[in-house]
Design a protein around this motif. Structure first.
Motif: not given
Length: 306
Positions: A154-183
């Motif tokens: 079979f072959i398939g296709s469609g549409i979807g939604l996904f939720h993500f939340n990038p994080k990075a580690k600093l000094a042993g702790k993970w931080y959400d990146l979106k609120p930091l506006h790094l770019e």
């Protein structure tokens, strides 16, 4: 969360299989029935890998198979509902959960552009929750002699939604990146840098083969590539910015963290003119095994013996 979800999916699949096996008798034979009008529940178990700016192989970061790195493989699981309006077509809606990760430190071939990516030294992780609706087409079942074949590519296709939340580690702790506006997303000084949303659409493209064990069960092997419309699954896309702007737009605590996370290079002082990312859309690809339980729509058994 992932462990609890895995245990729940495994338990449901096991209960259905035990229920079905104890309900059958050895002196009955199930004729293969017309699958039209059938519906069922699918349990998916597999692996997933991220394809984006971070990590990868030599050259520039690219989506799809070019930047596959086995060290980014993570578990993938989910559950979905399938309905067969025709022998050669099914529709499916599902929920899935996986993880994605990437790190420039994983690059082993440091030639050319890959050297700059290794020296960039950025990394991230994110959980991903998906909601999708797909159509699957079974070309073999369009041929009359194969309508009830057990093997069904079979072959398939469609549409979807996904939720993500990038994080990075600093000094042993993970931080959400979106609120930091790094770019500089949303900063007046960078009008081309728009804030991104953590819920995004995607287009799945799935290929695989199903095997019909009985009237009640399918097993499947599949691969799913996703066309996404964001380059920020890993929070890396364009250029470095003037770090002094973090003090202008962020709280003192967030500004301090942002200054440490936006640039983590190994080659000394950075320049705001250097690329931080490569502006190609991120993606992630899954390979998985599926157990499908079809709800009982049988018209009866062929009986043999006494």
């Amino acid at each position: 969360m992932f462990t609890k979800t895995l245990h729940l999916v495994l338990a449901c699949a096991a209960l259905l299989m035990v229920h079905r096996s104890t309900a059958q008798y050895s002196n009955y034979i199930e004729p293969m029935q017309d699958i039209r009008g059938s519906s069922g529940i699918n349990f998916d178990f597999g692996t997933n890998t991220f394809l984006g700016d971070l990590g990868g192989t030599k050259g520039l970061g690219k989506p799809f198979a070019k930047d596959f790195n086995s060290k980014t493989i993570r578990p993938y699981l989910g559950v979905s509902y399938t309905y067969f309006p025709y022998k050669w077509l099914s529709v499916k809606g599902g929920l899935h959960y996986t993880l994605v990760t990437g790190a420039d430190s994983l690059i082993t071939n440091k030639q050319g552009n890959a050297r700059g990516r290794f020296d960039r030294n950025l990394s991230f992780k994110s959980g991903i929750e998906e909601l999708s609706a797909e159509v699957e087409w079974y070309p073999l079942q369009l041929i009359p002699r194969f309508e009830e074949a057990r093997v069904r590519p079979f072959i398939g296709s469609g549409i979807g939604l996904f939720h993500f939340n990038p994080k990075a580690k600093l000094a042993g702790k993970w931080y959400d990146l979106k609120p930091l506006h790094l770019e500089g997303q949303g900063f007046t000084e960078y009008p081309e840098q728009k804030n991104y949303k953590l819920i995004q659409p995607y287009l799945p493209i799935t290929m695989g083969v199903k095997y019909r064990i009985s009237n009640s069960y399918f097993i499947s092997l599949s691969g799913c590539f996703r066309k996404t419309f964001t380059d920020y699954i890993d929070d890396v896309s364009t250029t470095y910015i003037d770090p002094n702007l973090f003090d202008k737009y962020l709280s003192p605590a967030n500004a301090t963290i942002a200054k440490q996370l936006y640039y983590r290079g190994l080659n000394g002082e950075n320049s705001t003119l250097w690329p931080r990312g490569y502006a190609s859309k991120d993606s992630y690809t899954s390979f998985f095994f599926t157990i499908t339980y079809l709800f009982d729509n049988r018209r009866g058994y062929d009986y043999i013996g006494n």
